[in-house]
Design a protein around this motif. Structure first.
Motif, PDB file in Angstrom:
ATOM      1  N   ARG A 132      53.769  44.312   8.614  1.00 44.38           N
ATOM      2  CA  ARG A 132      52.861  43.177   8.793  1.00 44.38           C
ATOM      3  C   ARG A 132      51.812  43.487   9.854  1.00 44.38           C
ATOM      4  O   ARG A 132      50.649  43.098   9.712  1.00 44.38           O
ATOM      5  N   LEU A 133      52.212  44.213  10.878  1.00 43.74           N
ATOM      6  CA  LEU A 133      51.267  44.595  11.930  1.00 43.74           C
ATOM      7  C   LEU A 133      50.131  45.444  11.360  1.00 43.74           C
ATOM      8  O   LEU A 133      48.966  45.288  11.724  1.00 43.74           O
ATOM      9  N   GLN A 134      50.483  46.324  10.422  1.00 41.35           N
ATOM     10  CA  GLN A 134      49.475  47.175   9.806  1.00 41.35           C
ATOM     11  C   GLN A 134      48.527  46.374   8.917  1.00 41.35           C
ATOM     12  O   GLN A 134      47.331  46.648   8.873  1.00 41.35           O
ATOM     13  N   TRP A 135      49.061  45.375   8.220  1.00 43.90           N
ATOM     14  CA  TRP A 135      48.196  44.512   7.409  1.00 43.90           C
ATOM     15  C   TRP A 135      47.254  43.713   8.300  1.00 43.90           C
ATOM     16  O   TRP A 135      46.074  43.548   7.978  1.00 43.90           O
ATOM     17  N   TYR A 136      47.766  43.202   9.404  1.00 41.56           N
ATOM     18  CA  TYR A 136      46.923  42.490  10.363  1.00 41.56           C
ATOM     19  C   TYR A 136      45.805  43.403  10.863  1.00 41.56           C
ATOM     20  O   TYR A 136      44.648  42.985  10.981  1.00 41.56           O
ATOM     21  N   ALA A 137      46.177  44.648  11.155  1.00 42.25           N
ATOM     22  CA  ALA A 137      45.199  45.609  11.667  1.00 42.25           C
ATOM     23  C   ALA A 137      44.086  45.849  10.655  1.00 42.25           C
ATOM     24  O   ALA A 137      42.899  45.901  11.007  1.00 42.25           O
ATOM     25  N   LEU A 138      44.464  45.987   9.379  1.00 43.51           N
ATOM     26  CA  LEU A 138      43.477  46.229   8.331  1.00 43.51           C
ATOM     27  C   LEU A 138      42.530  45.038   8.183  1.00 43.51           C
ATOM     28  O   LEU A 138      41.303  45.208   8.085  1.00 43.51           O
ATOM     29  N   LEU A 139      43.076  43.824   8.182  1.00 41.73           N
ATOM     30  CA  LEU A 139      42.251  42.628   8.021  1.00 41.73           C
ATOM     31  C   LEU A 139      41.318  42.421   9.210  1.00 41.73           C
ATOM     32  O   LEU A 139      40.148  42.056   9.037  1.00 41.73           O
ATOM     33  N   ILE A 140      41.829  42.660  10.415  1.00 45.96           N
ATOM     34  CA  ILE A 140      40.981  42.552  11.610  1.00 45.96           C
ATOM     35  C   ILE A 140      39.849  43.576  11.535  1.00 45.96           C
ATOM     36  O   ILE A 140      38.690  43.268  11.815  1.00 45.96           O
ATOM     37  N   GLY A 141      40.188  44.795  11.142  1.00 43.02           N
ATOM     38  CA  GLY A 141      39.180  45.846  11.042  1.00 43.02           C
ATOM     39  C   GLY A 141      38.108  45.528  10.023  1.00 43.02           C
ATOM     40  O   GLY A 141      36.911  45.724  10.271  1.00 43.02           O
ATOM     41  N   MET A 142      38.488  45.008   8.866  1.00 45.26           N
ATOM     42  CA  MET A 142      37.519  44.677   7.819  1.00 45.26           C
ATOM     43  C   MET A 142      36.601  43.534   8.269  1.00 45.26           C
ATOM     44  O   MET A 142      35.380  43.601   8.097  1.00 45.26           O
ATOM     45  N   ALA A 143      37.194  42.498   8.858  1.00 49.90           N
ATOM     46  CA  ALA A 143      36.394  41.358   9.303  1.00 49.90           C
ATOM     47  C   ALA A 143      35.414  41.755  10.412  1.00 49.90           C
ATOM     48  O   ALA A 143      34.226  41.415  10.374  1.00 49.90           O
ATOM     49  N   MET A 144      35.900  42.504  11.384  1.00 50.65           N
ATOM     50  CA  MET A 144      35.040  42.890  12.511  1.00 50.65           C
ATOM     51  C   MET A 144      34.037  43.972  12.120  1.00 50.65           C
ATOM     52  O   MET A 144      32.944  44.048  12.680  1.00 50.65           O
ATOM     53  N   GLY A 145      34.400  44.818  11.148  1.00 48.95           N
ATOM     54  CA  GLY A 145      33.462  45.816  10.663  1.00 48.95           C
ATOM     55  C   GLY A 145      32.272  45.164   9.989  1.00 48.95           C
ATOM     56  O   GLY A 145      31.116  45.527  10.237  1.00 48.95           O
ATOM     57  N   PHE A 146      32.548  44.168   9.156  1.00 49.99           N
ATOM     58  CA  PHE A 146      31.460  43.457   8.494  1.00 49.99           C
ATOM     59  C   PHE A 146      30.588  42.736   9.514  1.00 49.99           C
ATOM     60  O   PHE A 146      29.353  42.780   9.435  1.00 49.99           O
ATOM     61  N   TYR A 147      31.221  42.085  10.472  1.00 49.43           N
ATOM     62  CA  TYR A 147      30.471  41.380  11.521  1.00 49.43           C
ATOM     63  C   TYR A 147      29.608  42.363  12.309  1.00 49.43           C
ATOM     64  O   TYR A 147      28.447  42.083  12.620  1.00 49.43           O
ATOM     65  N   ASN A 148      30.161  43.529  12.614  1.00 47.47           N
ATOM     66  CA  ASN A 148      29.437  44.539  13.399  1.00 47.47           C
ATOM     67  C   ASN A 148      28.179  44.999  12.673  1.00 47.47           C
ATOM     68  O   ASN A 148      27.112  45.135  13.278  1.00 47.47           O
ATOM     69  N   GLY A 149      28.302  45.251  11.380  1.00 47.76           N
ATOM     70  CA  GLY A 149      27.148  45.709  10.620  1.00 47.76           C
ATOM     71  C   GLY A 149      26.149  44.615  10.329  1.00 47.76           C
ATOM     72  O   GLY A 149      24.942  44.846  10.304  1.00 47.76           O
ATOM     73  N   PHE A 150      26.637  43.373  10.167  1.00 47.06           N
ATOM     74  CA  PHE A 150      25.769  42.271   9.755  1.00 47.06           C
ATOM     75  C   PHE A 150      25.096  41.587  10.943  1.00 47.06           C
ATOM     76  O   PHE A 150      23.908  41.261  10.895  1.00 47.06           O
ATOM     77  N   VAL A 151      25.850  41.342  12.035  1.00 50.74           N
ATOM     78  CA  VAL A 151      25.326  40.624  13.194  1.00 50.74           C
ATOM     79  C   VAL A 151      25.268  41.528  14.422  1.00 50.74           C
ATOM     80  O   VAL A 151      24.209  41.729  15.004  1.00 50.74           O
ATOM     81  N   GLY A 152      26.436  42.082  14.837  1.00 46.99           N
ATOM     82  CA  GLY A 152      26.446  43.060  15.918  1.00 46.99           C
ATOM     83  C   GLY A 152      26.988  42.594  17.249  1.00 46.99           C
ATOM     84  O   GLY A 152      28.117  42.942  17.616  1.00 46.99           O
ATOM     85  N   PRO A 153      26.217  41.817  18.042  1.00 46.98           N
ATOM     86  CA  PRO A 153      26.632  41.484  19.406  1.00 46.98           C
ATOM     87  C   PRO A 153      27.990  40.792  19.464  1.00 46.98           C
ATOM     88  O   PRO A 153      28.242  39.834  18.727  1.00 46.98           O
ATOM     89  N   GLY A 154      28.867  41.294  20.342  1.00 42.34           N
ATOM     90  CA  GLY A 154      30.175  40.678  20.527  1.00 42.34           C
ATOM     91  C   GLY A 154      31.285  41.255  19.689  1.00 42.34           C
ATOM     92  O   GLY A 154      32.428  40.784  19.758  1.00 42.34           O
ATOM     93  N   THR A 155      31.007  42.304  18.914  1.00 40.75           N
ATOM     94  CA  THR A 155      32.050  42.873  18.054  1.00 40.75           C
ATOM     95  C   THR A 155      33.244  43.353  18.862  1.00 40.75           C
ATOM     96  O   THR A 155      34.397  43.074  18.520  1.00 40.75           O
ATOM     97  N   GLY A 156      32.973  44.066  19.951  1.00 42.05           N
ATOM     98  CA  GLY A 156      34.056  44.581  20.789  1.00 42.05           C
ATOM     99  C   GLY A 156      34.899  43.465  21.371  1.00 42.05           C
ATOM    100  O   GLY A 156      36.136  43.564  21.415  1.00 42.05           O
ATOM    101  N   SER A 157      34.250  42.391  21.818  1.00 45.48           N
ATOM    102  CA  SER A 157      34.972  41.257  22.398  1.00 45.48           C
ATOM    103  C   SER A 157      35.847  40.578  21.351  1.00 45.48           C
ATOM    104  O   SER A 157      36.981  40.177  21.627  1.00 45.48           O
ATOM    105  N   LEU A 158      35.323  40.436  20.131  1.00 44.07           N
ATOM    106  CA  LEU A 158      36.103  39.817  19.062  1.00 44.07           C
ATOM    107  C   LEU A 158      37.272  40.708  18.644  1.00 44.07           C
ATOM    108  O   LEU A 158      38.354  40.209  18.309  1.00 44.07           O
TER     109      LEU A 158
END
Length: 254
Positions: A132-158
Motif C-alpha cells: 500500500r505504501l508503494q501505491w501511495y508513493a505512485l499516486l503522490i508522484g503522478m499527482a505532483m508530477g502533473f502539478y509540477n509540469g502544469f503549474v510549478g510553484p510549491g511542488t516540493g512543499s506539496l
C-alpha cells in the motif's frame, strides 16, 4: 544589473527550496518583474533550468545524511516523470489560471491542518503495508508530477506534505525524498522547455550557479536543525503560496 538581481533571487530560492520546497515563489516572480517581455513558457523554462542543479545538490546532501527509502523514491519518481512531461505539454496549450482557485483552497486546507497538528512530521508514523505504501508513493508522484509540469510553484512543499501526512514520514526524511523526486520531475519537464527553445541560457546559467550555492547552504542547515526547523519553514512557505495564489485569484475575479 537585472541578471545580478535575478541571481540573488536564485540564491535565496535555492536556500528556501532545499529545505522544504517553494523556491519558485522567489525565482518565478523575480523573472516576471525583471524580464516582462518573456512569455510564461520562457519564465517557467528559465526558472526550471536555473533550479534543477541546485535541487540535485540538495538531494545529494540529504542522501548522504538521511536514510532514503530508494524503492519509494523510484516508484514515486516514475509516476512524476511521466506526468510532469504531460503537465508541461498541457500547460503550453491551456492557462493554469483555471486551476488556481482550487489550488488556493488546497493550500489553505494544508496550512490549517499542518498548523493545528503540532506533532505532524516530528516522528515516523508509517502504519501501512509495504504494498500500500508503494501505491501511495505512485499516486503522490503522478499527482505532483502533473502539478509540477502544469503549474510549478510549491511542488516540493506539496511533495513534503504528501509524504508526511499520507505516508507518515518525518519532515527530514520527507524533505530528502522530495528533493530526489523533484530532480526527476524537473529534468522531465525541462526536456520539453529546452526542446521548444523556452530557456534563456544567458540568464539561466548565472542563476543556476547562485541557486546551487543557496541549495547547499539550505540543505546543510536543515540537516543540522532537524524536523522542528523544517516544519516552521514549511508553514512559512505554505502561507507564502496562499498569498501568491490568493493574489492571482483576486486578479482573475476582479
Amino acid at each position: 544589473m537585472d541578471i545580478l538581481i535575478a541571481s540573488f533571487a536564485a540564491l535565496l530560492a535555492g536556500f528556501v527550496d532545499s529545505i522544504v520546497g517553494g523556491g519558485g515563489l522567489v525565482q518565478v516572480p523575480a523573472l516576471f518583474i525583471l524580464f516582462p517581455h518573456f512569455s510564461v513558457s520562457q519564465v517557467i523554462g528559465t526558472n526550471r533550468f536555473a533550479s534543477f542543479v541546485g535541487t540535485s545538490v540538495a538531494g545529494y546532501q540529504y542522501a548522504r545524511k538521511v536514510e532514503v527509502p530508494w524503492r519509494v523514491v523510484c516508484i514515486t519518481a516514475s509516476g512524476t516523470a511521466v506526468m510532469s512531461f504531460l503537465g508541461a505539454t498541457i500547460a503550453s496549450h491551456l492557462k493554469a489560471e483555471v486551476l488556481k482557485p482550487l489550488i488556493l483552497f488546497l493550500m489553505t486546507a494544508i496550512a490549517v491542518y499542518s498548523f493545528s497538528n503540532k506533532t505532524l512530521g516530528q516522528y515516523e508514523r508509517v502504519s501501512v503495508s509495504v504494498v500500500r505504501l508503494q501505491w501511495y508513493a505512485l499516486l503522490i508522484g503522478m499527482a505532483m508530477g502533473f502539478y509540477n509540469g502544469f503549474v510549478g510553484p510549491g511542488t516540493g512543499s506539496l511533495l513534503v506534505f504528501g509524504f508526511v501526512s499520507i505516508m507518515g514520514y518525518q519532515f527530514l526524511r520527507a524533505s530528502a525524498v522530495a528533493k530526489v523526486i523533484n530532480v526527476v520531475a524537473d529534468v522531465a519537464s525541462l526536456a520539453f522547455f529546452i526542446w521548444k527553445g523556452y530557456v534563456e541560457f544567458d540568464i539561466a546559467f548565472p542563476m543556476m550557479a547562485c541557486n546551487v550555492l543557496g541549495a547547499y547552504l539550505g540543505s546543510r542547515l536543515a540537516i543540522l536543525r532537524g524536523n522542528t526547523f523544517i516544519r516552521k519553514v514549511f508553514l512559512i512557505v505554505i502561507f507564502g503560496l496562499i498569498l501568491r495564489f490568493g493574489y492571482d485569484v483576486w486578479r482573475l475575479l476582479s
